[in-house]
Design an enzyme around this catalytic site. Structure first.
Site, PDB file in Angstrom:
ATOM      1  N   GLU A  46      81.084  49.585  37.038  1.00  0.00           N
ATOM      2  CA  GLU A  46      79.653  49.477  37.230  1.00  0.00           C
ATOM      3  C   GLU A  46      79.092  50.881  37.020  1.00  0.00           C
ATOM      4  OE1 GLU A  46      78.493  48.054  41.087  1.00  0.00           O
ATOM      5  OE2 GLU A  46      76.373  48.356  40.636  1.00  0.00           O
ATOM      6  N   ARG A  60      94.302  49.205  45.615  1.00  0.00           N
ATOM      7  CA  ARG A  60      93.579  50.351  45.085  1.00  0.00           C
ATOM      8  C   ARG A  60      94.271  51.648  45.493  1.00  0.00           C
ATOM      9  NH1 ARG A  60      88.120  51.548  45.898  1.00  0.00           N
ATOM     10  NH2 ARG A  60      87.619  49.434  45.352  1.00  0.00           N
ATOM     11  N   LYS A 108      82.188  55.508  45.033  1.00  0.00           N
ATOM     12  CA  LYS A 108      81.090  56.152  44.328  1.00  0.00           C
ATOM     13  C   LYS A 108      79.901  56.376  45.261  1.00  0.00           C
ATOM     14  CE  LYS A 108      81.601  53.147  41.064  1.00  0.00           C
ATOM     15  NZ  LYS A 108      81.411  52.271  39.910  1.00  0.00           N
TER      16      LYS A 108
HETATM   17  P1  ATP Z   1      83.793  52.364  44.193  1.00  0.00           P
HETATM   18  O1  ATP Z   1      83.994  51.649  45.494  1.00  0.00           O
HETATM   19  O2  ATP Z   1      84.463  53.664  44.099  1.00  0.00           O
HETATM   20  O3  ATP Z   1      82.371  52.422  43.797  1.00  0.00           O
HETATM   21  P2  ATP Z   1      84.130  50.107  42.594  1.00  0.00           P
HETATM   22  O4  ATP Z   1      85.268  49.180  42.707  1.00  0.00           O
HETATM   23  O5  ATP Z   1      82.825  49.658  43.114  1.00  0.00           O
HETATM   24  O6  ATP Z   1      84.566  51.477  43.160  1.00  0.00           O
HETATM   25  P3  ATP Z   1      83.750  49.709  39.829  1.00  0.00           P
HETATM   26  O7  ATP Z   1      82.908  50.484  38.900  1.00  0.00           O
HETATM   27  O8  ATP Z   1      83.329  48.338  40.177  1.00  0.00           O
HETATM   28  O9  ATP Z   1      83.897  50.569  41.133  1.00  0.00           O
HETATM   29  O10 ATP Z   1      85.262  49.727  39.371  1.00  0.00           O
HETATM   30  C1  ATP Z   1      85.727  49.482  38.073  1.00  0.00           C
HETATM   31  C2  ATP Z   1      87.169  49.087  38.178  1.00  0.00           C
HETATM   32  O11 ATP Z   1      87.937  50.114  38.801  1.00  0.00           O
HETATM   33  C3  ATP Z   1      87.317  47.853  39.032  1.00  0.00           C
HETATM   34  O12 ATP Z   1      88.188  46.958  38.379  1.00  0.00           O
HETATM   35  C4  ATP Z   1      87.897  48.368  40.317  1.00  0.00           C
HETATM   36  O13 ATP Z   1      88.680  47.393  40.926  1.00  0.00           O
HETATM   37  C5  ATP Z   1      88.686  49.584  39.862  1.00  0.00           C
HETATM   38  N1  ATP Z   1      88.822  50.566  40.943  1.00  0.00           N
HETATM   39  C6  ATP Z   1      87.827  51.113  41.670  1.00  0.00           C
HETATM   40  N2  ATP Z   1      88.325  51.943  42.620  1.00  0.00           N
HETATM   41  C7  ATP Z   1      89.670  51.922  42.489  1.00  0.00           C
HETATM   42  C8  ATP Z   1      90.755  52.565  43.166  1.00  0.00           C
HETATM   43  N3  ATP Z   1      90.549  53.407  44.195  1.00  0.00           N
HETATM   44  N4  ATP Z   1      92.009  52.309  42.746  1.00  0.00           N
HETATM   45  C9  ATP Z   1      92.220  51.483  41.711  1.00  0.00           C
HETATM   46  N5  ATP Z   1      91.261  50.850  41.028  1.00  0.00           N
HETATM   47  C10 ATP Z   1      89.985  51.051  41.393  1.00  0.00           C
HETATM   48 MG    MG Z   2      82.002  47.842  42.386  1.00  0.00          MG
END
Ligand code: ATP
Ligand code: MG
Length: 581
Positions: free
Chosen positions: A53, A278, A288
Site C-alpha cells: 500500500e 512477518r 509504516k
Molecule cells: P505495515 O504494517 O508496516 O504498514 P503493511 O502490511 O500494512 O505493513 P503493506 O504495504 O500492506 O504493509 O505490505 C505489503 C506486503 O508486505 C504485504 O504482503 C505484507 O504482508 C508484507 N509485509 C509487511 N510487513 C512485513 C513484515 N514485517 N514481514 C514480512 N512481510 C511484511
Molecule cells: Mg497494509
C-alpha cells in the site's frame, strides 16, 4: 504442523552452520509450490505479486516479502507482479509509489512490464460488486459506522443482523448505483457482503465491501467517490492478474475465509492465499504508521535517515542489496511469529562487506604524533593492500611524513595491563610504515588535555617489520598530517533503548523509548588522501574501526561525510556482556 519449517535454533546465532551462501534454506511455501508444480495445478503456472500500500516507505520487513514473492517466482520460472494496493486515497502519495519502485529495483528484482494498481481495476471491481448484489449476496446498509461496530458483536457474542439486510435486489442495485453517482454524503451508506452475522469469525459478519469517500485519488482523480475495502479489492485483484500463490503475512489468516468466499461467490479465478510470519527485529519498530510518526515527529531527518529500518535508510547507511537478500534467505519462512536479533542483520552486512569493501585508513578522534628523528621534508610512500579477501584489487600508495595522526584512544598515559597500543616508552607498529616509540607527551597547560605525542622511529623497520626479529604487540592505523583530508563521520547507535519498543503493555508510547543519543557526529576526522575520489554511496572498511559509507545526500568532494554502516565486531553484544557481569 509438518510443513512448518523453523530456524529458531540458529536464527540468532551468526556463528551457526547456515551460511548465507549455501543452498536456499527450506521454507514451507517453497514446498507448497513444488507440490503444485508436481500435480500440474494451474497448468504449471507460477504467478506471485508484491502488493504494497503506497502509504509510506518500505522497511526491512517488506524486504522479506519482496524476496519471497520475487525470489520464488524467479526460482520456479514464474512471474511476480508489482501491484500497488491503492484503495485508500486519503493516506496514499505518489512520493511513496516512486520510492517503493526504487527500493524493489535496488534489491535486484524486476516486475518487467507488470506494474499494476488496484485502482486499475476500479471499474471491474464495481461490476463484481454489482454481480454480488444481483446474486443476493451483498446489500446496501444504512447503519452508521458506530452502529455497524455495535451490531457486529464480539468474539463471545454473535452479531445482530442489520435492519437493512433484507433490502430487495432492485433497491440495493439502485442505491449502490446512486452511491457511485455521488448522491450521498460520506458515511451515509456502505455496501456489505451478506454472509453470516453469527459466524465465529468476525470477518465473516457481513463485512463492508465499499464505502463512500470523497477524496482525490493519485491515479483516478475525482472519478470515484466510492472506494472498495482492502478485503474486497485484494483477492479480486489477485484473481484478475491470475496470481496463483497469494503470499501474505499471518494477520490475514482470519481473512482467508472471506478471501475464499468472495472468489467462490463470483466464480472468479481462485488464487491460493498462503500466510507466513512477518519479520520482527528487536530494537526496531516495523509499521509504516509508526515510522511515519518518527518522521513527522522530527526524531530523524527523514524516511531515509540511516537510523531508519526502511530500505532507503539501510541503503544510505551502507547496507547492500546482497546482504539484505542473504539475511532474508537466512531467516527462512515460518508459520509462527518470532523476533530476529539485529545482530543477525549486522552479521550479514559484515559478511558481505568483508568480502567486497576496500580497506583504507581513517582516524576518527585524531591525536597528533611528531616523529622527532624523521627528516622534516621527507615524504615516503608505502604500499597498502586494498582488500586481503580479494587479491584482484591490488595495492595503493599511502604517504608517510614526520607528523601523523593516530586514534586518541590508542594512547594511554597510564596503560592498564595488556594494553598493546601506545604508551610512554612503548613501541608499536604503524601499519605498512615503521615501528615507533613514544618518548614524551605534550599537554595543554590549562586543561591538562593531551595535545600531541613525541615519538622516535626505527628506520630499520621500514614497511612495518623489523629485521632483527623484534616483535611488537600492537599495530595502529594512522594518516599523514600533511596529506590527509578532513571528513565528518556519523556514528549510529540503536534507535531504541528497549528490545520491543512497540510492546505497549506498560502503557507507554513507543516513542518514549527512542534513544536520544543514537547519532554522534565527529567533525574533525582525518582520512587518507585517496578518499578525495570516493563516490557517494561507496563503502569502505576503515581499518580496525568498521565499515563506512560515503553519504549519498550530503557528502561532496569538498566536505566528505561518512556514515558508519556497522562496526567490525558485534560491539553491542560485548557491552551488554560487560553490563551483565
Ligand atoms: P505495515 O504494517 O508496516 O504498514 P503493511 O502490511 O500494512 O505493513 P503493506 O504495504 O500492506 O504493509 O505490505 C505489503 C506486503 O508486505 C504485504 O504482503 C505484507 O504482508 C508484507 N509485509 C509487511 N510487513 C512485513 C513484515 N514485517 N514481514 C514480512 N512481510 C511484511
Ligand atoms: Mg497494509
Amino acid at each position: 504442523m509438518s510443513d512448518e519449517v523453523r530456524h529458531d535454533k540458529n536464527i540468532n546465532d551468526p556463528s551457526g552452520p547456515v551460511s548465507a551462501e549455501t543452498a536456499p534454506a527450506a521454507n514451507f511455501i517453497r514446498n507448497i509450490i513444488d507440490n503444485d508444480l508436481k500435480s500440474n495445478k494451474n497448468n504449471g503456472k507460477i504467478m506471485t505479486r508484491f502488493p504494497p500500500e503506497p502509504n509510506g516507505y518500505l522497511h526491512i520487513g517488506h524486504a522479506k516479502s519482496i524476496c519471497l514473492n520475487f525470489g520464488l517466482a524467479e526460482e520456479f520460472s514464474g512471474l511476480c507482479n508489482l501491484r500497488f494496493d491503492d484503495t485508500n486515497p486519503t493516506k496514499e502519495e505518489v512520493e511513496y509509489v516512486e520510492s517503493i519502485k526504487e527500493d524493489v529495483k535496488w534489491l535486484g528484482f524486476s516486475w518487467g512490464n507488470r506494474l499494476y494498481y488496484a485502482s486499475d481495476y476500479f471499474d471491474k471491481l464495481y461490476e463484481y460488486a454489482l454481480a454480488l448484489i444481483k446474486k443476493g449476496k451483498a446489500y446496501v446498509c444504512s447503519l452508521t459506522a458506530e452502529e455497524i461496530r455495535k451490531y457486529r458483536g464480539t468474539l463471545t457474542e454473535p452479531g445482530i443482523e442489520s435492519p437493512y439486510r433484507n433490502r430487495s435486489i432492485e433497491e440495493n442495485t439502485d442505491l449502490f448505483e446512486r452511491m457511485k453517482r455521488g448522491e450521498f454524503e460520506n458515511g451515509k451508506h456502505v455496501l456489505r457482503a451478506k454472509i453470516d452475522m453469527s459466524s465465529p469469525n468476525l470477518n465473516m459478519r457481513d463485512p463492508v465491501l465499499y464505502r463512500i469517500l470523497r477524496a482525490y485519488h493519485h491515479r483516478t482523480g475525482r472519478k470515484w467517490c466510492i472506494y472498495p475495502m482492502y478485503d474486497f479489492a485484494h483477492g479480486l485483484s489477485d484473481s484478475i492478474e491470475g496470481v496463483t500463490h497469494s503470499i501474505c503475512t499471518l494477520e490475514f489468516e482470519d481473512h482467508r475465509p472471506l478471501y475464499d468466499w468472495i472468489l467462490n461467490e463470483l466464480k472468479a479465478f481462485h488464487p491460493q492465499q498462503i500466510e507466513f510470519a512477518r519479520l520482527n527485529l528487536n530494537y526496531t519498530v516495523m509499521s509504516k504508521r509508526k515510522l511515519l510518526e518518527i518522521v513527522e515527529g522530527g526524531f530523524v531527518s527523514g524516511w531515509d535517515d540511516p537510523r531508519m529500518p526502511t530500505i532507503s535508510g539501510l541503503r544510505r547507511r551502507g547496507y547492500t542489496p546482497e546482504a539484505i537478500r542473504a539475511f532474508c534467505e537466512r531467516i527462512g519462512v515460518a508459520k509462527s511469529n518470532s523476533v530476529v536479533d539485529m545482530a543477525l542483520l549486522e552479521f550479514c552486512i559484515r559478511e558481505d562487506l568483508n568480502r567486497r569493501s576496500l580497506r583504507v585508513m581513517g582516524v576518527l578522534n585524531p591525536l597528533k604524533i611528531i616523529i622527532d628523528n624523521y627528516p622534516e621534508d621527507l615524504v615516503e610512500e608505502f604500499d597498502a593492500i586494498n582488500n586481503p579477501e580479494d587479491s584482484t584489487t591490488g595495492t595503493r600508495k599511502i604517504p608517510f611524513s614526520r607528523e601523523i595522526y593516530i586514534e586518541r584512544d590508542d594512547f594511554r598515559e597510564d596503560p592498564p595491563k595488556k594494553f598493546y597500543r601506545i604508551s610512554p616508552g612503548s613501541e608499536v607498529r604503524l601499519k605498512y610504515a615503521y615501528y615507533i616509540t613514544c618518548v614524551s607527551v605534550v599537554k595543554d597547560e590549562n586543561t591538562g588535555e593531551i595535545v600531541q605525542l613525541h615519538c622516535t622511529y626505527d628506520p630499520k623497520t621500514k614497511g612495518g617489520f623489523s629485521d632483527d626479529g623484534r616483535k611488537v604487540k600492537g599495530t595502529l592505523h594512522w594518516v599523514s598530517a600533511e596529506h590527509c583530508i578532513e571528513a565528518e563521520v556519523r556514528l549510529y547507535d540503536r534507535f531504541f533503548t528497549k528490545e520491543n519498543p512497540a510492546d505497549e503493555k506498560d502503557g507507554r508510547d513507543f516513542k518514549d523509548y527512542i534513544n536520544t543519543n543514537s547519532l554522534e557526529i565527529l567533525r574533525s576526522c582525518k582520512v587518507e588522501p585517496g578518499l578525495i575520489n570516493a563516490l557517494p554511496g561507496s563503502i569502505y572498511q576503515f581499518e580496525r574501526l568498521g565499515y563506512f559509507c560515503v553519504d549519498s545526500k550530503e557528502s561532496s568532494k569538498n566536505s566528505l561525510v561518512f556514515n558508519r554502516t556497522v562496526t567490525l565486531r558485534d560491539s553491542w553484544a560485548r557491552i551488554e556482556q560487560k553490563q551483565r557481569t
